[in-house]
Every structure is written in structure tokens, then in C-alpha cells.
Design a protein around this motif. Structure first.
Motif, PDB file in Angstrom:
ATOM      1  N   ILE A 380     -23.093  -1.745 -36.457  1.00  5.94           N
ATOM      2  CA  ILE A 380     -23.010  -0.672 -35.464  1.00  5.94           C
ATOM      3  C   ILE A 380     -23.330  -1.187 -34.073  1.00  5.94           C
ATOM      4  CG2 ILE A 380     -24.174   1.444 -34.684  1.00  5.94           C
ATOM      5  CD1 ILE A 380     -24.190   2.338 -37.613  1.00  5.94           C
ATOM      6  N   ILE A 443     -16.987   5.510 -33.992  1.00  7.06           N
ATOM      7  CA  ILE A 443     -17.866   4.731 -34.872  1.00  7.06           C
ATOM      8  C   ILE A 443     -18.521   5.619 -35.925  1.00  7.06           C
ATOM      9  CG2 ILE A 443     -19.986   3.345 -34.944  1.00  7.06           C
ATOM     10  CD1 ILE A 443     -19.145   2.172 -32.234  1.00  7.06           C
ATOM     11  N   MET A 446     -16.376   6.389 -38.931  1.00  8.37           N
ATOM     12  CA  MET A 446     -15.976   5.308 -39.830  1.00  8.37           C
ATOM     13  C   MET A 446     -16.655   5.428 -41.187  1.00  8.37           C
ATOM     14  SD  MET A 446     -16.183   1.977 -37.336  1.00  8.37           S
ATOM     15  CE  MET A 446     -15.182   1.840 -35.845  1.00  8.37           C
ATOM     16  N   ALA A 451     -16.154   0.157 -41.352  1.00  9.66           N
ATOM     17  CA  ALA A 451     -17.017  -0.405 -40.305  1.00  9.66           C
ATOM     18  C   ALA A 451     -17.298  -1.875 -40.593  1.00  9.66           C
ATOM     19  CB  ALA A 451     -18.320   0.388 -40.222  1.00  9.66           C
TER      20      ALA A 451
END
Length: 460
Positions: A380, A443, A446, A451
Motif C-alpha cells: 500500500i 487502492i 483493490m 494489489a
């Protein structure tokens, strides 16, 4: 508060061509959606797990939905029997419980990959790096409002759920899933914004600056007056029941805890809390009885099966006690003054506390879990490092480098269209905020494996 408003079939955007009742339409919309399907590859407790036995966000949400419906049915019957409110005399049980059925399916839809650690990782990145970002030589924190900044510093899956459900393009339209108010109200556990948290009784925020208009509309149309929707307490109880019992099962499958440790933790808890000695003894005797029964039947995995049967047994206790608590606090719930938990002062609350202690001691800190979570954090942080600087320049007319353009080409058109739909009438300052949200939307939407795959593709 009144149920006529609390269970409103109104939608933020007028519905088109509805053939069924509102709840059925909401249910169909949810289960046919891409965002709901993605939950099958998002972690509940163990990220990136190859064992298809353990729960994902999808299976957890299905369990919360089922338990929520049972809770709704139980409470409806009790309130009708007690003649607590005339509304229950003239409406069906289905009209009440189906709201929880639908709300349970979407209560976690805004959670990012890698479980709650993913939420923490996004917050951590903004807390460490937001002050470093600039646009045209000006720090972005000098451009955005304090509320917008707080949204990023306090990124929260609950607020993200409301955002995605109301803004995600769906069937070519840009008003999100456009679920009925009663569903959206039921999932709002924290009716407070990020910039109001400091002086609030809530620990987390429930909506973003970008959803202020929707929140105000929900609050006004349902007559909440800034309070939680009563059904949100039942949904919260359903969530607690589902994950507390399922975490034990999944941890046993992963060999993170043993049958003996489950028995020991209740004995330790009993020493600290004498109020439920008899109830606790009976509950643990039931677990032992299930185990003995499985041994007698020469079961393949007597310890796990005993825990599974015991989980169903305690779930029934918890559903009834949460329901009784709702009825007992009905007046407070309906006038918005109830601020506790439906399990406060109950044996179920004691059970949940004991299970929580076990989870904190053995499950949530296990190397099996933390290794993948730390990898998820790196994923992340790396994605935010790469996408956010490029997003700041996107759609501004500012010159972008070749790499920045290619970086933005990688962002799903799904989230770009979501941004453009909201940016049409926005100010330059709000557009900056929305471009940053475009990346957090991308994000957080995902799956765990997508990811991971994107991270590795970008870091070959």
C-alpha cells in the motif's frame, strides 16, 4: 424517531423502472455488483491466505447478513408482542429484517486490501507524507480545507463504504449503487465527520467531506438529528457475533490456537469476573460436551467440529441477548440517547470480552497474520508513493512527465470516471482533494491479490 422515516424507501437519486419493492431492488443491486464480488479476495483476518476454508470479507459479510436478519426477526417479534410501537402492528417482519439482510452485505464494502491493517497503512502514509506533497510549488495542505485534510489523516473503511456506495459508477450511472436511505442509514456506525472527531463521543468518522450533502439528506429525511439509526446497533451486534465466533474457527484451522487455549482463556476470564460464574461454567460445559460427543462418533477433527458446534450455540445466545437489549433500551434508541453497546452488562458481552482477549493474545499477533500484514503495508505504501504525485497533476493542465502520464494510465478508468463525474462543478481546491480520493478509491477498491500483483509488476 419514527419507523416511517427510518425505513424510508427514498433514494438520493430518483429510481427508474422499479418492478420490485425497495429492499428487493437494493438486494439485487448489491449481489450483482463488482464491488461485492471483490470481497471474495479481501482478507477478513488472514490476508493472502491460500486455504479456501478461512473467511474472506465476502463470507464474513454473508454471515453478518444472515445473523442481522435473524436479529431483525427476533426484535420485530418482541416489539410486536410487547406492543411497544404501533408501527409493528401494521407492518411485516420482512419489512424490518430485510434492511439488515442488505446492510450486512455492504457494511464492509469500503475496506481496503489486507484487512484493518490496510486501513491503518493508508492512514499512516498520509500522516507521514501528506505534508511533503506539493502542487505548483504550494504544499497541498495549504490548498485543501482542514476537513479534507482530516479525511485523509483519518482514512476509515466505514466512511469509504458510504462513499463507494454513493459515488461508484453503476450500470453507466454516476450516483453509485443508489441504495435506499434505510440501508445507508443502517450502515452508518459513526454519524460524525473527521473534523468533528475531536469533540465527539465516536472514535472514528462515518463520512467524508465529499459525502456531506448525502449525509445531511439522510439525517434530515430519516429524522436522525445527528444520532445513529437504531438498526445500526443491531448491525453492529451482528458484526460482533459473526467475527468473534468465526475468528476462533479460522485460527484453529490455521493452527494459531488450540482447543485447550480456548478452554483456558475462559477460565482466566472467570477469575477476573465473578458475575457470570454459573453461565460461564454452563457454556464451557457445553463445549466439553460437544467435544466428547465428537470423540464418541470418531469424528475426523473433533476439536474443530466441537468449536464449530459451540459457535452456533453461543451465536444463538448472543442473538437473543442483543435482541432483548434492543427491546430493553428501545425508548433510548428511538430518541437518540443510547450511546452504549447492546452487549453491555450481558453474558454475551462477557463472552465477547473473553474471545477478544484470546484473539489479542494468540491470533491478531501471530506471525502467520503479521507477516502478510507487514507485506501488505509495504504494498500500500509503495502504491501511494507512485500514484499520488502523478494524480496531483492529472487534469490540471500542468506539464506531466512521461512516467507520470504512464502512471495515470495504469489507474482504472472506473475510478477516473468517478473523479470526473464529481469534478465537473468543483472548485480547484475541491478537485485537488478529489484527485487524491481517486487514488485512495483505486487502492482501497483493490483485492489483496490484485494489489500484490500490481506492486510486483511496478517493482520488477
Amino acid at each position: 424517531m419514527q419507523w416511517e422515516k427510518l425505513l424510508s424507501d427514498l433514494h438520493y437519486t430518483p429510481q427508474e423502472n422499479l418492478d420490485n419493492d425497495g429492499a428487493q431492488s437494493d438486494y439485487d443491486t448489491i449481489i450483482c455488483s463488482t464491488l461485492f464480488r471483490r470481497l471474495q479476495d479481501k482478507a477478513q483476518v488472514f490476508p493472502l491466505d491460500e486455504d479456501d476454508y478461512v473467511r474472506t470479507r465476502l463470507t464474513h459479510s454473508l454471515e453478518v447478513s444472515a445473523i442481522g436478519k435473524k436479529l431483525g426477526e427476533y426484535v420485530f417479534r418482541k416489539l410486536k408482542e410487547g406492543r411497544m410501537d404501533p408501527w409493528f402492528e401494521s407492518h411485516t417482519e420482512k419489512a424490518f429484517s430485510d434492511v439488515l439482510l442488505c446492510a450486512g452485505l455492504v457494511h464492509d464494502i469500503g475496506n481496503p486490501p489486507f484487512g484493518h491493517f490496510g486501513e491503518y497503512s493508508i492512514r499512516e502514509w498520509f500522516q507521514n507524507h501528506l505534508h511533503e506533497l506539493q502542487i505548483g510549488g504550494t504544499p497541498v495542505m495549504d490548498v485543501m480545507s482542514r476537513w479534507q485534510i482530516e479525511d485523509l489523516l483519518h482514512f476509515e473503511g466505514n466512511a469509504q463504504s458510504l462513499r463507494l456506495l454513493s459515488k461508484t459508477p453503476y450500470l453507466g450511472r454516476y450516483h453509485g449503487f443508489n441504495l435506499s436511505y434505510k440501508i445507508l442509514g443502517s450502515i452508518m456506525k459513526y454519524p460524525v465527520s473527521s473534523h468533528e472527531l475531536k469533540d465527539s463521543i465516536y472514535r472514528k468518522n462515518g463520512y467524508h467531506y465529499s459525502e456531506e450533502d448525502l449525509f445531511c439528506k439522510l439525517d434530515q429525511e430519516m429524522g436522525l438529528n445527528g444520532s445513529r439509526h437504531p438498526l445500526s446497533f443491531l448491525l453492529e451486534a451482528a458484526d460482533d457475533i459473526a467475527y468473534r465466533t468465526s475468528d476462533l474457527e479460522d485460527a484453529m484451522v490455521k493452527k494459531v490456537i488450540t482447543f485447550q487455549q480456548i478452554q483456558d482463556i475462559f477460565q482466566q476470564q472467570k477469575v477476573r469476573n465473578k458475575c457470570y460464574d454459573a453461565d460461564s461454567a454452563a457454556c464451557m460445559a457445553k463445549l466439553s460436551a460437544f467435544y466428547a460427543d465428537e470423540l464418541n462418533r470418531n469424528g475426523r477433527n473433533p476439536e474443530l467440529t466441537a468449536v464449530q458446534r459451540w459457535s452456533q450455540f453461543v451465536q444463538k445466545i448472543m442473538i437473543e441477548e442483543a435482541g432483548e437489549s434492543f427491546v430493553r433500551h428501545y425508548c433510548q434508541l428511538m430518541n437518540g440517547t443510547f450511546t452504549g453497546d447492546l452487549f453491555d452488562g450481558t453474558f454475551s458481552g462477557y463472552l465477547i470480552e473473553a474471545i477478544s482477549g484470546l484473539c489479542e493474545k494468540y491470533i491478531y499477533t501471530s506471525s502467520v497474520k503479521t507477516k502478510t500484514e507487514l507485506f501488505g503495508r509495504r504494498v500500500i505504501h509503495s502504491l501511494l508513493d507512485q500514484f499520488l504525485p502523478a494524480a496531483l497533476l492529472y487534469d490540471t493542465g500542468e506539464k506531466m512527465t512521461f512516467i507520470e502520464r504512464r502512471t495515470m494510465d495504469t489507474v482504472s478508468g472506473f475510478y477516473k470516471s468517478m473523479y470526473h463525474a464529481q469534478a465537473q462543478t468543483a472548485s480547484a481546491e475541491d478537485k485537488l482533494y478529489l484527485r487524491i480520493l481517486m487514488i485512495t478509491d483505486f487502492i482501497s477498491g483493490m483485492t489483496d491479490n490484485y494489489a500484490k500483483r500490481l506492486y510486483r509488476e511496478l517493482n520488477v
